[in-house]
Design an enzyme around this catalytic site. Structure first.
Site, PDB file in Angstrom:
ATOM      1  N   ASP A  78       0.901  -1.798   0.029  1.00 59.00           N
ATOM      2  CA  ASP A  78      -0.183   0.067  -0.153  1.00 59.00           C
ATOM      3  C   ASP A  78       1.085   1.577  -0.169  1.00 59.00           C
ATOM      4  O   ASP A  78       2.195   1.420   1.037  1.00 59.00           O
ATOM      5  CB  ASP A  78      -0.914   0.001   1.088  1.00 59.00           C
ATOM      6  N   ASP A 106      -3.425   2.345  -5.973  1.00 55.02           N
ATOM      7  CA  ASP A 106      -2.337   2.597  -5.015  1.00 55.02           C
ATOM      8  C   ASP A 106      -1.926   1.189  -4.169  1.00 55.02           C
ATOM      9  O   ASP A 106      -1.287   1.212  -3.240  1.00 55.02           O
ATOM     10  CB  ASP A 106      -1.915   3.609  -4.281  1.00 55.02           C
ATOM     11  N   GLU A 107      -2.549   0.004  -4.735  1.00 52.40           N
ATOM     12  CA  GLU A 107      -2.600  -0.426  -2.887  1.00 52.40           C
ATOM     13  C   GLU A 107      -2.681  -2.270  -4.492  1.00 52.40           C
ATOM     14  O   GLU A 107      -3.628  -2.372  -5.063  1.00 52.40           O
ATOM     15  CB  GLU A 107      -4.161  -0.657  -2.763  1.00 52.40           C
TER      16      GLU A 107
END
Lengths: 374, 354
Positions: free
Chosen positions: B8, B102-103
């Site tokens: 993350d 983003d993860e």
């Protein structure tokens, strides 16, 4: 059956209704004009089943009768003749038609008039009187935005909303929308209908540009227009028009006010440099500043112009199809216009600054999505 | 036993902005619109100290932190970075399941580099991300997705936290339920009222009891409380819809009640879509009556719905279709589907919303 008529008068009347006739009609008899004679009165009908146009003219005769004659052959003959009285001689048994002129004789093979489709009659209806120039303006202000998409038939015509206060003429192709409102066209009862594009185009080209009264009668399925010696009957589009009122954005805090001619000129130049399929141009707006730009990445062409304007609102960049903007601006008769916007992905509103009496025009245009989402 | 890593990025959008604009570094930054109706899409750690969080309205955020600097989002840049980190993941395993820009989850049980230690892989990935993007990420390592996700969140920012198989159950037992991924605010409150405060409390409940009170999710809670989560890392996962629903304590009978209760659901769905730039064309309304009869009504527009006004209008139009109600309504749900990739929209002529 026999009658005498001026070749130029007949040509003029036939040319006025010839546009109805389709290139390859569903039933072959529709390639003909239906000619009906009642002594001095000659009635000519053209039809494509959806639209029917009828014209009447005076001729010299003491006969009655009817005949269907090939439209193309007759028109081409008349166009080639010097102006003169010509005589039609019809054999009611064989449907052979002879045209006798100073230049010579022409024989056309006609068809049985009984085979010509029946024309719908006005039944219980709503009647409205409109000046020809007003109706003409309503058509030319909306027709360019009518959709060509047969998958959404409701949008292939102009939506007419009659009320006791005003009448709306609305057209949309899904990307833009025009609402042309006339305060001087009213009806005692409210009613709505969709009139197909072809009928309106024909009407537009045959309407006089003065204030001749046009009587429009609407029944459940058909519209009837009559003026001077012309009648037009068209089938209405039996579909539900989109709920367009909700698509008009109510809050548009970003307002560009600009000279229409200057904006139009700039758009025409810049669009030359835009992508040939999308016609995408970019408006970059900041306080009293407008930069219009376009680029065609395929050919690495680009252009930009900075324009004097009055702009109030957030700094924003919004993309549009230049063709749409140009077409819409061409249809506005105002020196100054304003373009009201809310966001780069919501419709922009074009509103003329100077309003004409009895007229209210509202144009909506959806943007093109830009790559930099602001 | 599988080896799962959850990566993350730390305050992703805000960190990218601080990276690209030195003037923003060390300062409270919010990515998103500063205007009346704007929301914070991401907040820098400096801003979080003031209580500014993502999905908060910009007005509230500005009040909490008067020195907050608002920056317009640059999704193109975020996508570029997202592709960079994705490439790093793919050096190690093809089993990458992105959750957003983003993860992502990675299954490194059988990785391409033959590294035995998942912790070592996580360390290498973090270092490579730092080197290639100058941004920090937090990693969680464990034996399933649920624990890996909790682990990545445990030590943010720039964290690396491992929950070993032997520690899993004990770790969950001490964890407050509101930190469980999959237990939202409302569910957590409901559990608190029932006296379920920690993982241990949850573990002490019968599966049938949890199912009775939380429906299908009850079974999921039962298993995660034991550290069990068999969901595979699914690289094919593409989001198909976004939705929210609510079951009511008392059945709704009137138009006014239904409209009132639909409002927060509209808010919920739109907030999420707005935040993640999700655009869809189909709105569906789901209604469950008190006799458990389930119906749905939907509407599809020609081009994606971009504004809350349009989304809201369609939602209420759909509600109108079931009014007046003949019997009480126990559940209302709303979802957006037929989602379009924002990338496909560039250069596209948009269509009027009807």
């Amino acid at each position: 059956m026999k009658f005498v008529v001026s070749s130029s008068v007949l040509l003029k009347q036939l040319s006025g209704i010839n546009g109805v006739i389709a290139n390859n009609p569903v039933i072959p008899i529709l390639e003909n004009f239906l000619i009906q004679l009642d002594q001095n009165l000659l009635t000519v009908t053209a039809s494509d089943l959806q639209t029917v146009m009828i014209t009447t003219l005076e001729v010299e005769s003491s006969n009655t009768g009817a005949i269907a004659v090939p439209a193309r052959l007759l028109l081409d003959t008349l166009r080639g003749l010097p102006d003169q009285p010509i005589t039609f001689n019809v054999d009611s048994d064989t449907f052979g038609t002879e045209i006798i002129t100073e230049n010579g004789r022409y024989k056309l093979s006609g068809e049985n008039p009984v085979d010509f489709p029946k024309v719908p009659q006005v039944t219980k209806s709503l009647s409205v009187q409109i000046a020809a120039d007003v109706l003409g303006a309503a058509i030319s202000n909306t027709i360019f935005a009518v959709s060509n998409d047969d998958l959404r038939p409701a949008m292939t015509g102009v939506y007419v909303q009659l009320s006791s206060e005003y009448t709306n003429f609305v057209a949309t192709d899904g990307h833009r929308l025009i609402r042309y409102r006339r305060m001087d066209v009213t009806s005692d009862s409210t009613s709505t209908m969709i009139i197909p594009r072809k009928a309106l185009n024909l009407l537009k080209s045959s309407l006089p540009s003065d204030d001749t009264t046009v009587t429009a009668d609407f029944s459940q399925a058909n519209a009837f227009f009559s003026f001077n010696n012309i009648k037009m009957i068209c089938r209405l589009i039996d579909e539900r028009f989109p709920d367009y009122e909700n698509a008009i954005p109510q809050n548009n805090p970003n307002v560009l006010t600009i000279n229409r001619g200057e904006l139009l000129g700039s758009l025409k130049r810049i669009s030359i440099y835009s992508n040939k399929t999308t016609h995408q141009i970019r408006l970059k707006l900041s306080s009293n500043d407008l930069v219009i730009s376009a680029e065609d990445l395929d050919y690495s062409n680009e252009a930009n112009e900075r324009l004097m304007c009055d702009y109030e609102g957030d700094d924003m960049e919004i993309g549009f199809n230049a063709k749409f903007l140009i077409e819409m601006l061409n249809n506005v008769n105002s020196n100054m216009i304003s373009l009201e916007m809310s966001a780069p992905n919501r419709a922009g509103l074009i509103v003329p600054a100077d309003k004409k009496e009895n007229e209210d025009i509202l144009m909506l245009v959806m943007p093109v999505m830009l790559n930099s989402y602001a | 036993m599988r080896k799962i890593i959850h990566i993350d990025m730390d305050a992703f959008f805000a960190s990218v902005e601080q990276r690209d604009n030195p003037a923003l570094r060390g300062k409270p930054v919010a990515v998103g619109g500063s205007k009346e109706r704007g929301v914070v899409a991401a907040a820098s750690y400096e801003a979080r100290k003031f209580g500014v969080y993502s999905a908060m309205s910009s007005m509230v955020a500005a009040r909490k932190c008067p020195s907050l600097i608002f920056v317009k989002p640059r999704f193109e840049t975020y996508k570029t970075v997202s592709r960079q980190i994705r490439a790093v993941f793919e050096e190690y395993t093809p089993l990458v399941e992105p959750l957003s820009l983003d993860e992502a989850y990675l299954d490194v049980t059988h990785n391409l580099k033959g590294i035995n230690s998942a912790t070592e892989i996580a360390r290498e990935i973090k270092a490579k991300i730092k080197e290639q993007t100058q941004l920090t990420a937090s990693a969680g390592v464990s034996y399933n997705k649920f624990l890996a996700k909790i682990a990545s969140d445990y030590n943010k920012p720039d964290g690396l936290f491992v929950i070993k198989p032997s520690q899993g159950e004990a770790f969950i037992e001490q964890l407050p339920v509101h930190r469980f991924h999959g237990i939202g605010k409302v569910t957590a409150e409901k559990m608190t009222k029932m006296g379920i405060l920690t993982g241990l409390d949850l573990k002490n409940q019968e599966e049938s009891f949890l199912k009775e009170h939380f429906g299908k999710a009850g079974s999921y809670y039962y298993h995660i409380a034991r550290g069990q989560d068999d969901r595979p890392v699914n690289p094919e996962r593409i989001r198909k819809s976004v939705g929210s629903e609510n079951t009511f304590f008392t059945d709704l009978e009137s138009r006014a009640e239904l409209q009132l209760k639909l409002e927060p659901i509209v808010e919920d769905v739109w907030k999420y879509c707005d935040r993640y730039q999700i655009y869809g064309r189909t709105v569906s309304l789901k209604v469950k009556y008190k006799d458990f009869q389930l119906i749905s009504r939907s509407k599809t527009t020609l081009s994606p719905i971009f504004s809350k006004t349009d989304f809201e209008r369609i939602a209420y139009e759909l509600l109108d279709l079931i009014l007046p109600v003949e019997k009480g309504v126990r559940l209302l749900g709303l979802s957006l589907s037929n989602l379009e990739d924002p990338n496909d929209l560039i250069g596209k002529q948009l269509t009027l919303p009807f």
